[in-house]
Enzyme design. Sequence first.
Site, PDB file in Angstrom:
ATOM      1  N   TYR A  64      24.417  55.486  40.197  1.00  0.00           N
ATOM      2  CA  TYR A  64      24.292  54.804  38.892  1.00  0.00           C
ATOM      3  C   TYR A  64      23.765  53.380  39.084  1.00  0.00           C
ATOM      4  CZ  TYR A  64      25.859  52.188  34.766  1.00  0.00           C
ATOM      5  OH  TYR A  64      25.918  51.365  33.672  1.00  0.00           O
TER       6      TYR A  64
ATOM      7  N   LYS B 267      20.229  51.891  37.771  1.00  0.00           N
ATOM      8  CA  LYS B 267      20.196  50.732  36.855  1.00  0.00           C
ATOM      9  C   LYS B 267      19.347  49.597  37.433  1.00  0.00           C
ATOM     10  CE  LYS B 267      22.584  51.487  33.058  1.00  0.00           C
ATOM     11  NZ  LYS B 267      22.030  51.300  31.713  1.00  0.00           N
TER      12      LYS B 267
ATOM     13  N   GLU C 137      27.332  46.670  37.896  1.00  0.00           N
ATOM     14  CA  GLU C 137      27.330  47.636  39.003  1.00  0.00           C
ATOM     15  C   GLU C 137      26.120  47.457  39.910  1.00  0.00           C
ATOM     16  OE1 GLU C 137      29.457  50.337  40.066  1.00  0.00           O
ATOM     17  OE2 GLU C 137      30.879  49.145  38.937  1.00  0.00           O
TER      18      GLU C 137
ATOM     19  N   THR D  60      23.608  46.099  34.331  1.00  0.00           N
ATOM     20  CA  THR D  60      25.051  46.190  34.582  1.00  0.00           C
ATOM     21  C   THR D  60      25.505  45.434  35.831  1.00  0.00           C
ATOM     22  OG1 THR D  60      26.801  47.756  35.241  1.00  0.00           O
ATOM     23  CG2 THR D  60      24.564  48.400  35.766  1.00  0.00           C
TER      24      THR D  60
HETATM   25  P1  NAP Z   1      28.387  55.505  26.869  1.00  0.00           P
HETATM   26  O1  NAP Z   1      29.495  55.390  25.889  1.00  0.00           O
HETATM   27  O2  NAP Z   1      28.574  56.366  28.072  1.00  0.00           O
HETATM   28  O3  NAP Z   1      27.086  56.012  26.076  1.00  0.00           O
HETATM   29  C1  NAP Z   1      25.970  56.473  26.748  1.00  0.00           C
HETATM   30  C2  NAP Z   1      24.977  56.983  25.719  1.00  0.00           C
HETATM   31  O4  NAP Z   1      23.808  57.463  26.397  1.00  0.00           O
HETATM   32  C3  NAP Z   1      25.487  58.155  24.870  1.00  0.00           C
HETATM   33  O5  NAP Z   1      25.111  57.938  23.539  1.00  0.00           O
HETATM   34  C4  NAP Z   1      24.722  59.345  25.449  1.00  0.00           C
HETATM   35  O6  NAP Z   1      24.491  60.374  24.539  1.00  0.00           O
HETATM   36  C5  NAP Z   1      23.408  58.673  25.800  1.00  0.00           C
HETATM   37  N1  NAP Z   1      22.604  59.481  26.692  1.00  0.00           N
HETATM   38  C6  NAP Z   1      22.970  60.120  27.824  1.00  0.00           C
HETATM   39  N2  NAP Z   1      21.945  60.820  28.337  1.00  0.00           N
HETATM   40  C7  NAP Z   1      20.882  60.609  27.522  1.00  0.00           C
HETATM   41  C8  NAP Z   1      19.533  61.070  27.509  1.00  0.00           C
HETATM   42  N3  NAP Z   1      19.076  61.900  28.454  1.00  0.00           N
HETATM   43  N4  NAP Z   1      18.718  60.676  26.521  1.00  0.00           N
HETATM   44  C9  NAP Z   1      19.179  59.847  25.542  1.00  0.00           C
HETATM   45  N5  NAP Z   1      20.447  59.371  25.486  1.00  0.00           N
HETATM   46  C10 NAP Z   1      21.291  59.762  26.470  1.00  0.00           C
HETATM   47  O7  NAP Z   1      27.961  54.061  27.395  1.00  0.00           O
HETATM   48  P2  NAP Z   1      28.319  52.612  26.801  1.00  0.00           P
HETATM   49  O8  NAP Z   1      29.612  52.178  27.372  1.00  0.00           O
HETATM   50  O9  NAP Z   1      28.118  52.632  25.332  1.00  0.00           O
HETATM   51  O10 NAP Z   1      27.204  51.722  27.493  1.00  0.00           O
HETATM   52  C11 NAP Z   1      25.938  51.510  26.876  1.00  0.00           C
HETATM   53  C12 NAP Z   1      24.920  51.158  27.960  1.00  0.00           C
HETATM   54  O11 NAP Z   1      25.343  49.973  28.631  1.00  0.00           O
HETATM   55  C13 NAP Z   1      24.742  52.205  29.042  1.00  0.00           C
HETATM   56  O12 NAP Z   1      23.398  52.164  29.450  1.00  0.00           O
HETATM   57  C14 NAP Z   1      25.631  51.716  30.164  1.00  0.00           C
HETATM   58  O13 NAP Z   1      25.164  52.203  31.409  1.00  0.00           O
HETATM   59  C15 NAP Z   1      25.466  50.234  30.032  1.00  0.00           C
HETATM   60  N6  NAP Z   1      26.589  49.400  30.464  1.00  0.00           N
HETATM   61  C16 NAP Z   1      27.840  49.649  30.009  1.00  0.00           C
HETATM   62  C17 NAP Z   1      28.882  48.819  30.376  1.00  0.00           C
HETATM   63  C18 NAP Z   1      30.282  49.035  29.866  1.00  0.00           C
HETATM   64  O14 NAP Z   1      31.209  48.449  30.431  1.00  0.00           O
HETATM   65  N7  NAP Z   1      30.467  49.801  28.799  1.00  0.00           N
HETATM   66  C19 NAP Z   1      28.632  47.721  31.222  1.00  0.00           C
HETATM   67  C20 NAP Z   1      27.323  47.489  31.650  1.00  0.00           C
HETATM   68  C21 NAP Z   1      26.303  48.324  31.246  1.00  0.00           C
HETATM   69  P3  NAP Z   1      25.477  61.668  24.409  1.00  0.00           P
HETATM   70  O15 NAP Z   1      26.588  61.229  23.545  1.00  0.00           O
HETATM   71  O16 NAP Z   1      24.612  62.694  23.801  1.00  0.00           O
HETATM   72  O17 NAP Z   1      25.928  61.989  25.810  1.00  0.00           O
HETATM   73  O1  F7E Z   2      36.207  52.531  36.733  1.00  0.00           O
HETATM   74  C1  F7E Z   2      38.878  52.871  39.185  1.00  0.00           C
HETATM   75  C2  F7E Z   2      37.473  53.175  39.638  1.00  0.00           C
HETATM   76  O2  F7E Z   2      35.012  54.331  35.494  1.00  0.00           O
HETATM   77  C3  F7E Z   2      36.748  51.249  36.935  1.00  0.00           C
HETATM   78  C4  F7E Z   2      30.851  51.795  33.276  1.00  0.00           C
HETATM   79  O3  F7E Z   2      30.829  51.425  31.914  1.00  0.00           O
HETATM   80  O4  F7E Z   2      31.521  49.589  33.944  1.00  0.00           O
HETATM   81  C5  F7E Z   2      31.877  50.962  34.011  1.00  0.00           C
HETATM   82  O5  F7E Z   2      31.922  51.383  35.369  1.00  0.00           O
HETATM   83  C6  F7E Z   2      37.558  51.236  38.216  1.00  0.00           C
HETATM   84  C7  F7E Z   2      36.829  51.807  39.440  1.00  0.00           C
HETATM   85  O6  F7E Z   2      34.347  51.899  35.199  1.00  0.00           O
HETATM   86  C8  F7E Z   2      40.346  55.943  37.947  1.00  0.00           C
HETATM   87  O7  F7E Z   2      37.452  53.642  40.974  1.00  0.00           O
HETATM   88  C9  F7E Z   2      40.911  54.350  39.285  1.00  0.00           C
HETATM   89  O8  F7E Z   2      37.103  50.984  40.545  1.00  0.00           O
HETATM   90  O9  F7E Z   2      36.410  52.670  34.203  1.00  0.00           O
HETATM   91  P1  F7E Z   2      35.519  52.935  35.332  1.00  0.00           P
HETATM   92  P2  F7E Z   2      33.252  51.352  36.236  1.00  0.00           P
HETATM   93  O10 F7E Z   2      33.065  52.274  37.376  1.00  0.00           O
HETATM   94  O11 F7E Z   2      33.624  49.941  36.552  1.00  0.00           O
HETATM   95  C10 F7E Z   2      30.255  49.266  34.532  1.00  0.00           C
HETATM   96  C11 F7E Z   2      30.011  47.791  34.358  1.00  0.00           C
HETATM   97  C12 F7E Z   2      29.163  50.115  34.016  1.00  0.00           C
HETATM   98  O12 F7E Z   2      28.006  49.698  33.927  1.00  0.00           O
HETATM   99  C13 F7E Z   2      29.456  51.578  33.864  1.00  0.00           C
HETATM  100  O13 F7E Z   2      28.514  52.191  32.986  1.00  0.00           O
HETATM  101  O14 F7E Z   2      38.703  52.056  38.035  1.00  0.00           O
HETATM  102  N1  F7E Z   2      39.681  54.063  38.819  1.00  0.00           N
HETATM  103  N2  F7E Z   2      41.342  55.508  38.772  1.00  0.00           N
HETATM  104  C14 F7E Z   2      39.303  55.027  37.976  1.00  0.00           C
HETATM  105  N3  F7E Z   2      38.184  55.179  37.246  1.00  0.00           N
HETATM  106  C15 F7E Z   2      38.092  56.274  36.440  1.00  0.00           C
HETATM  107  N4  F7E Z   2      37.004  56.442  35.660  1.00  0.00           N
HETATM  108  N5  F7E Z   2      39.095  57.213  36.386  1.00  0.00           N
HETATM  109  C16 F7E Z   2      40.253  57.103  37.116  1.00  0.00           C
HETATM  110  O15 F7E Z   2      41.133  57.950  37.055  1.00  0.00           O
END
Ligand code: NAP
Ligand code: F7E
Length: 345
Positions: A154, A158, A128, A126
Amino acid sequence: MAKSALITGITGQDGYHLANLLNEKGYDVYGLIRGQQNPKRDRVIKEQPFVKLIEGDLTDQGSLIRAMQIAKPEEVYNLGAISHVGHSFKSPQLTADVTGKGVLNILEAIRAVGGEKTIRFYQASTSEMFGGLDYNRPGVGYDENSLFHPRSPYGVAKLYGHWITKNYRESYGIHASCGILFNHEGDRRGVEFVTRKITNAVARIKLGKQTHVELGNLDSKRDWGYAGDYVEGMWRMLQQDKPDDYVLATGETHTIREFCELAFAEIGIKLEWQGEDVNEVGIDAATDKTVLKINPDFFRPAEVDILLGNPAKAEEVLGWKRKVDFPGLVKLMVETDLALEGEVI
Ligand code: NAP
Ligand code: F7E
């Protein structure tokens, strides 16, 4: 013979899109599902009946070995994680166990079944991991060689997953690739993430179900793409002759504030900003009603101020490019939430 793929995180946003993509490509799709009564199980069964669910957990090594034995995968996509940055500050140890050590557990499961030469592995790394502190190349963005400086439990977890994947590639010759993905969103994004929280609130405000939305930091910047585009990049990484690491991003960055303005504009509200810091509010210019407030509960102990990715390597080597642009993403999400909220009485 159809190829077999195992996806951890099958109930998450990316798990949903990736399962559809692999199914379209003719794979046998297996999904790891955790918990004895996971409420999302029924949704997967209803919407994606082709997915074969296997019970297991990233913290439970035995269950991962069993999953390998059942699925006999050619490809493993490790998408499972505690993925919410804010939540990781509240449960840092759980985050380390699942998001960090869980990666080691699944790599060891591959070794336990002798899959080093037969199983290709994708790790969901990620943006992050970068953290924003060394952001000194405006307009260029982070690439695969940029300095890491995670700003949350987190991001730190990662980074462990990222390096242990590279280490197993170098040590045991596993075809293991890391996708360093910048934020990707869509109609399957959880409502705990800021984009979906905004579009869901906008739809509910339009339908009279909610008066306003409460948010934290409006000034951080994110490189937001569409999740459906990004899972294609994951798959392409595993089709290469050699494993490697790739950034997937749009090359554009926008503030949360801009996302709010576009989302409200979709329902005909022109947002005007009044006040400062925690007293700032977003006003509907036509009615003077407050539709957005700041709630400090959503501030984080440490923030990533700006994320901007450089996807040049993925574009050149994988032939990958995002299709949905920023305004298109906001529109797609608001439209979906209006339809969903319209259905729910
Ligand atoms: P998500 O919607 O939060 O899904 C996370 C998944 O992980 C869910 O299916 C959850 O299952 C599962 N999980 C949590 N704890 C677990 C455990 N102990 N054992 C097995 N599975 C578990 O995340 P996403 O947005 O699809 O992202 C997919 C991956 O890409 C994640 O690793 C995330 O960190 C990474 N990532 C996401 C983004 C983004 O912008 N979306 C960007 C960069 C990297 P439950 O439903 O049971 O909780
Ligand atoms: O926050 C700000 C917050 O939680 C984005 C995950 O998929 O992308 C995601 O992480 C921004 C931050 O995503 C609220 O402070 C303001 O600056 O939507 P987010 P994230 O933290 O960027 C990365 C790439 C991953 O890998 C992660 O798994 O928005 N913000 N107000 C807020 N954020 C949340 N959640 N809620 C608020 O009310």
